[in-house]
Motif scaffolding. Structure first.
Motif: not given
Ligand code: AMP
Length: 162
Positions: A46-48, A115, A19, A23
């Motif tokens: 929940s985490t960024i 991630f 990603i 984005n």
């Molecule tokens: P997912 O596998 O799509 O559930 O994403 C796992 C984790 O990645 C999420 O809980 C977020 O912490 C992070 N994440 C996924 N997409 C984004 C996004 N566009 N922006 C920020 N963090 C993201």
């Protein structure tokens, strides 16, 4: 070791697995924690990732870490966040990857992280690879692999003497 045939199929999905940074929701390490809390709740994650002003990745901010700071003896108190910045609560001991990382290493790291931040050689944040995108690529690979196997068997049967 992952078989070259599997790795090749997974790589067909490579672009979709990352990603891109534009984005991905992120916060600056200098941001006040209250502002970061708003950002996190609006982003719905929940985490960024946390970045510095030059777009270097410097850590991860989680809702959990902010809530812990808000907990006082009388329950949740947002005034505990005053004077604190993202840098005061972010986690810096984080697994990261390069854009050209070996698939096998990425899979190992994703066992413990939902991630992985992708960084270039200067530590500039390029995006993230999530477990979800990897699972989609694995699913795609299994299906295509199965189909290719079935095709090979048909060709083999067609060519074998009756
Ligand atoms: P997912 O596998 O799509 O559930 O994403 C796992 C984790 O990645 C999420 O809980 C977020 O912490 C992070 N994440 C996924 N997409 C984004 C996004 N566009 N922006 C920020 N963090 C993201």
């Amino acid at each position: 070791m992952i078989s070259p045939a599997i790795e090749k199929l997974m790589k067909e999905h490579e672009e979709a697995m990352v990603i891109p940074a534009e984005n991905v929701a992120n916060v600056m390490k200098e941001h006040p924690l209250e502002h970061a809390l708003l950002l996190l709740s609006q982003a719905g994650y929940s985490t960024i990732p946390v970045l510095d002003k030059e777009d270097h990745f410097v850590g991860l901010l989680s809702l959990n870490d902010i809530v812990k700071k808000m907990l006082g003896i009388n329950g949740i108190d947002t005034s505990n966040l005053e004077e604190l910045t993202v840098a005061d609560v972010m986690k810096t001991d984080v697994s990261v990857m390069r854009p050209d990382a070996e698939l096998e290493d990425v899979l190992h790291l994703l066992v413990d992280a939902s991630f992985l931040p992708v960084l270039d050689e200067e530590g500039i944040f390029c995006g993230i690879v999530t477990r979800r995108e990897i699972l989609k690529a694995v699913n795609y690979t299994f299906h295509v692999f199965d189909r290719k196997n079935a095709e090979t068997k048909v060709i083999f049967h067609a060519n074998s003497p009756s």
